[in-house]
Design an enzyme around this catalytic site. Structure first.
Site, PDB file in Angstrom:
ATOM      1  CG  ASP A   1     -51.551   4.275 -33.982  1.00 61.01           C
ATOM      2  OD1 ASP A   1     -51.221   4.975 -32.996  1.00 61.01           O
ATOM      3  OD2 ASP A   1     -51.441   3.031 -33.996  1.00 61.01           O
TER       4      ASP A   1
ATOM      5  CG  ASN B   1     -47.216   2.974 -36.822  1.00 60.11           C
ATOM      6  OD1 ASN B   1     -46.831   1.815 -36.717  1.00 60.11           O
ATOM      7  ND2 ASN B   1     -48.344   3.406 -36.278  1.00 60.11           N
TER       8      ASN B   1
ATOM      9  CE  LYS C   1     -47.837   3.045 -32.843  1.00 59.67           C
ATOM     10  NZ  LYS C   1     -48.344   2.153 -31.796  1.00 59.67           N
TER      11      LYS C   1
ATOM     12  CG  ASP D   1     -49.909  -0.098 -38.305  1.00 65.95           C
ATOM     13  OD1 ASP D   1     -50.953  -0.575 -38.780  1.00 65.95           O
ATOM     14  OD2 ASP D   1     -49.506  -0.358 -37.165  1.00 65.95           O
TER      15      ASP D   1
ATOM     16  CB  THR E   1     -49.935   4.744 -29.645  1.00 70.54           C
ATOM     17  OG1 THR E   1     -50.013   3.746 -30.668  1.00 70.54           O
ATOM     18  CG2 THR E   1     -48.916   4.314 -28.594  1.00 70.54           C
TER      19      THR E   1
ATOM     20  CD  GLU F   1     -40.587  -0.474 -35.024  1.00 66.67           C
ATOM     21  OE1 GLU F   1     -40.189  -0.026 -33.926  1.00 66.67           O
ATOM     22  OE2 GLU F   1     -41.415  -1.395 -35.125  1.00 66.67           O
TER      23      GLU F   1
END
Ligand code: ADE
Length: 321
Positions: A158, A163, A160, A176, A212, A119
């Site tokens: 989403d 992801n 972030k 994701d 999120t 990540e």
């Protein structure tokens, strides 16, 4: 028949007929075709494992989803959304590619690109903050991938730093898509090809999905509606976070975070680069219609010197600083 496969990915495997000749036959990949390795990530109803194709020795990340759990938690719709969106986004280096799907009695399997760098959030936490050069590089790759998905009619919803994965070359791979939205093509001929910033606004039933907390757009909180520009709000939050080391809207709980978002309550740390501040101020705009569109983000002085398009993915990633 909830898990019926349509247009399933296939592969050929050699077999010999009675006359000793190879028969070409289409065979679907299955669990037996892979050696499973370490756990890469765990979600609430899925686990991602490293795996190797026994025939080609190619490495993949396989997302294993528990069927019983998905049905019990009423997530069938989201699993289908993830598969459908990934099947639409197969031609971009910045998006995790779906190669095969299959199932056994217990589980569903999504065979994906392995992003061995992990990540982006993990790299950011290790560094604390990124400098302008690194933020420009990762920001440009994220934006290029967003542009591709929007052109294919997909809103991520989403985005972030968790992801945004990194591959072995430290290039971006967005993942994701379980909460993404596929935009239906307009049948109305009058507005064909025109860029509508509210593309994807759902007028009727309110959507229950909220991404999120820290990256949620104000329009999702006030109108329960996401549009393409909602991904650009999240993009602004990510650019801020890479440079500041923390997201712009953060509070003790979700409710207080939401209050800060709808009130546009955030400040820049001392010494924040002015050119980045200017870009973020044009992205973190409450009215999604007034948010800087992708074409203008690409020409903003913050991204000066970036070669957009294919060349961006041939570049060597800068050393993290
Ligand atoms: N974690 C979740 N998905 C992953 C992927 N595709 N590659 C590596 N790690 C992951």
């Amino acid at each position: 028949e909830e898990w019926k496969e349509k247009g399933a990915a296939v592969s050929t495997r050699q077999e010999i007929d009675q006359d000793g000749r190879p028969v070409p036959r289409i065979v679907k990949k299955g669990v037996k075709d892979f050696n499973f390795g370490r756990t890469l990530g765990e979600g609430s109803y899925s686990t991602v494992l490293a795996a190797t194709d026994r025939q080609t020795l190619r490495e993949y990340a396989i997302k294993v989803l528990d069927k019983r759990h998905i049905i019990k938690e009423k997530k069938v719709k989201y699993v289908n959304i993830e598969k459908d969106t990934l099947n639409r986004l197969t031609e971009h280096p910045g998006i995790v590619r779906l190669y095969y799907t299959f199932q056994d009695e217990r589980s569903l399997y999504f065979v994906l690109d392995l992003a061995s760098g992990g990540e982006l959030l993990k790299s950011l936490k290790k560094m604390g903050t990124f400098d302008v050069e690194c933020t420009r590089f990762y920001g440009a790759q994220i934006l290029d991938a967003i542009e591709y998905m929007h052109n294919k009619g997909v809103i991520h919803r989403d985005l972030k730093p968790e992801n945004v994965l990194l591959d072995d070359q430290m290039h971006v791979k967005i993942t994701d898509f379980g909460t993404a939205k596929i935009l239906e093509k307009k049948s109305n001929g009058s507005n064909q090809g025109a860029e509508d910033p509210l593309d994807g606004m759902e007028s009727e039933r309110a959507q229950s999905f909220v991404g999120t907390a820290e990256y949620v757009s104000p329009e999702l909180l006030t109108d329960k509606n996401a549009c393409k520009a909602s991904d650009l709000w999240a993009f602004g939050c990510i650019i801020y976070q890479l440079l500041a080391g923390r997201p712009p809207f953060k509070a003790a709980n979700e409710y207080q975070t939401f209050q800060k978002i709808v009130g546009l309550e955030y400040t820049f740390p001392d010494g924040f680069p002015p050119v980045a501040k200017d870009l973020i101020e044009r992205l973190l705009v409450l009215d999604p219609v007034k948010r800087l569109p992708i074409e203008h983000i690409k020409t903003h002085p913050f991204f000066e010197g970036v070669t957009w398009g294919k060349g961006l993915w041939k570049q060597k990633a800068p050393r993290l600083k």
